[in-house]
Design a protein around this motif. Structure first.
Motif, PDB file in Angstrom:
ATOM      1  N   HIS A 181     -56.449  27.837 -23.338  1.00 54.45           N
ATOM      2  CA  HIS A 181     -56.281  29.213 -23.407  1.00 54.45           C
ATOM      3  C   HIS A 181     -57.931  29.742 -22.763  1.00 54.45           C
ATOM      4  N   LEU A 182     -58.955  29.107 -22.988  1.00 54.73           N
ATOM      5  CA  LEU A 182     -60.153  29.237 -22.505  1.00 54.73           C
ATOM      6  C   LEU A 182     -60.134  29.249 -20.964  1.00 54.73           C
ATOM      7  N   ILE A 183     -59.610  28.286 -20.441  1.00 56.62           N
ATOM      8  CA  ILE A 183     -59.280  27.945 -19.134  1.00 56.62           C
ATOM      9  C   ILE A 183     -58.619  29.382 -18.515  1.00 56.62           C
ATOM     10  N   GLU A 184     -57.301  29.453 -19.055  1.00 57.30           N
ATOM     11  CA  GLU A 184     -56.579  30.496 -18.732  1.00 57.30           C
ATOM     12  C   GLU A 184     -57.282  31.686 -18.470  1.00 57.30           C
ATOM     13  N   THR A 185     -57.915  32.304 -19.483  1.00 56.89           N
ATOM     14  CA  THR A 185     -58.655  33.654 -19.536  1.00 56.89           C
ATOM     15  C   THR A 185     -59.813  33.626 -18.724  1.00 56.89           C
ATOM     16  N   LEU A 186     -60.603  32.519 -18.639  1.00 56.67           N
ATOM     17  CA  LEU A 186     -61.852  32.455 -17.609  1.00 56.67           C
ATOM     18  C   LEU A 186     -61.075  32.582 -16.141  1.00 56.67           C
ATOM     19  N   LEU A 203     -61.928  26.893 -10.320  1.00 50.22           N
ATOM     20  CA  LEU A 203     -63.319  26.790 -10.791  1.00 50.22           C
ATOM     21  C   LEU A 203     -63.294  26.761 -12.324  1.00 50.22           C
ATOM     22  N   ALA A 204     -62.222  27.287 -12.887  1.00 52.35           N
ATOM     23  CA  ALA A 204     -62.320  27.359 -14.472  1.00 52.35           C
ATOM     24  C   ALA A 204     -61.901  26.131 -14.878  1.00 52.35           C
ATOM     25  N   LYS A 205     -60.925  25.373 -14.284  1.00 52.49           N
ATOM     26  CA  LYS A 205     -60.814  23.844 -15.040  1.00 52.49           C
ATOM     27  C   LYS A 205     -61.955  23.293 -14.532  1.00 52.49           C
ATOM     28  N   ALA A 206     -62.509  23.060 -13.404  1.00 49.22           N
ATOM     29  CA  ALA A 206     -63.752  22.096 -13.166  1.00 49.22           C
ATOM     30  C   ALA A 206     -64.964  22.392 -14.141  1.00 49.22           C
ATOM     31  N   THR A 207     -64.952  23.691 -14.556  1.00 49.31           N
ATOM     32  CA  THR A 207     -66.247  24.211 -15.207  1.00 49.31           C
ATOM     33  C   THR A 207     -65.993  23.742 -16.694  1.00 49.31           C
ATOM     34  N   VAL A 208     -64.492  23.579 -17.350  1.00 50.02           N
ATOM     35  CA  VAL A 208     -64.590  23.369 -18.500  1.00 50.02           C
ATOM     36  C   VAL A 208     -64.337  21.843 -18.542  1.00 50.02           C
ATOM     37  N   VAL A 213     -67.524  17.190 -20.318  1.00 50.24           N
ATOM     38  CA  VAL A 213     -68.186  15.635 -20.126  1.00 50.24           C
ATOM     39  C   VAL A 213     -69.703  15.646 -20.463  1.00 50.24           C
ATOM     40  N   LEU A 214     -70.342  16.740 -20.059  1.00 53.69           N
ATOM     41  CA  LEU A 214     -71.807  16.980 -20.246  1.00 53.69           C
ATOM     42  C   LEU A 214     -72.072  16.961 -21.759  1.00 53.69           C
ATOM     43  N   ALA A 215     -71.146  17.853 -22.337  1.00 55.19           N
ATOM     44  CA  ALA A 215     -71.384  17.975 -23.791  1.00 55.19           C
ATOM     45  C   ALA A 215     -71.344  16.470 -24.579  1.00 55.19           C
TER      46      ALA A 215
END
Ligand SMILES: NC(=O)C1=CN([C@@H]2O[C@H](COP(=O)(O)OP(=O)(O)OC[C@H]3O[C@@H](n4cnc5c(N)ncnc54)[C@H](OP(=O)(O)O)[C@@H]3O)[C@@H](O)[C@H]2O)C=CC1
Ligand SMILES: O=C(O)[C@@H]1CCC=N1
Length: 271
Positions: A181-186, A203-208, A213-215
């Motif tokens: 849902h975060l991806i959807e709302t972003l 942009l939203a999918k790749a960012t999340v 992965v970074l986290a």
């Protein structure tokens, strides 16, 4: 019990919808032979029908493991077909939200080895996390066997107490839905700022995905990783002042979200 025993004696999967299929996909990819798997499901999906597993066939009398992956509300209808396997050597592993070990002991017999587990759907790509807890009859052997099986589809954590399972369900069982849902709302917010739907979703999918992965891989905490993005008086600071607002931002919203899911898990125990 190890994966060789599971391959020899068989694994029965009761209910093979979204969660059952996600795990089965992971196990088959990990090398569990399809011929060692018996699926019981009234309307098996395309993946199950093509997977080479036994579908709605006669079950082995004493399989190594039974995985229970039906909806909590279907449990009373679904479980009786397996009752003859209770009180034996077959290990039962339930992934159903809210259904307690005591409830299974009542339905299958008090000497049945039972592990209660809470996985999540990233198991389909080997990136799940599953929390497990066992009854006395399953003991360390049963816990180890369930752990071995579930490690094939991601990380496994052992709980100290069964009561923790409701909060685990609220955080990691349901959690992928919050992130989707975060991806959807972003993406929707990017559209509101004038981007096309496709570009904003990419942009939203790749960012999340990238932040996840970074986290996971970075030595820094998520807090430090957030600070690393935030230039003093820059764009991120402006955005975070809204998102981190203690009264109306994400912190109180996430408290309510996880609280509601945890409460629902407790309610499911009562039918
Ligand atoms: N989805 C998730 O992210 C997670 C789910 N879980 C737990 O996994 C369990 C399944 O959830 P989910 O996969 O989402 O639900 P689904 O509805 O996708 O899967 C349940 C499956 O069980 C089938 N079924 C219904 N009745 C019977 C029966 N009598 N015997 C055998 N199979 C039956 C259903 O068939 P039909 O559709 O035809 O009714 C369906 O295919 C739940 O207990 C849930 O709490 C746990 C962690 C995460
Ligand atoms: O929504 C549910 O009840 C299940 C349990 C955790 C994720 N899905």
């Amino acid at each position: 019990m190890d994966m060789k025993d599971v391959a020899e004696k068989g694994l029965v999967l009761l209910g093979c919808g979204k969660m059952g299929s996600a795990m089965l996909q992971g196990w088959l990819a990990d090398g569990l032979p399809a011929t060692s798997v018996w699926v019981k499901d009234p309307y098996p999906n395309d993946f199950v029908q093509r997977a080479g597993v036994h579908v709605n066939a006669d079950l082995p009398a004493s399989p190594a493991i039974v995985i229970i992956a039906v909806k909590p509300q279907m449990m009373a209808d679904a479980l009786p077909v397996l009752a003859a396997m209770g009180n034996g050597t077959t290990l039962f592993v339930s992934v159903a939200a809210g259904i307690s070990i005591a409830t299974y002991e009542g339905m299958l017999g008090s000497e049945t080895p039972i592990v209660r587990a809470m996985p999540n759907t990233p198991a389909a790509v080997g990136k799940g996390i599953t929390a497990i807890v066992a009854n006395a009859h399953a003991g360390d052997d049963g816990l180890g066997a369930a752990e071995g099986l579930l490690q094939a589809v991601g990380q496994v954590v052992r709980l100290e107490r069964e009561e923790q399972m409701d909060a685990v369900t609220g955080v990691s069982g349901s959690g992928p839905a919050y992130v989707f849902h975060l991806i959807e709302t972003l993406a929707a917010a990017g559209e509101a700022q004038g981007l096309s739907a496709d570009l904003s979703m990419a942009l939203a999918k790749a960012t999340v995905a990238g932040a996840g992965v970074l986290a996971e891989l970075a030595e820094e905490t998520p807090e430090q990783l957030r600070i690393n993005v935030t230039s003093p008086n820059g764009t991120t600071q402006a955005g975070l002042e809204e998102l981190m607002d203690p009264a109306n931002g994400l912190p109180p919203l996430m408290l309510r979200t996880v609280g509601a899911a945890t409460l629902r898990s407790r309610e499911l125990a009562n039918g």
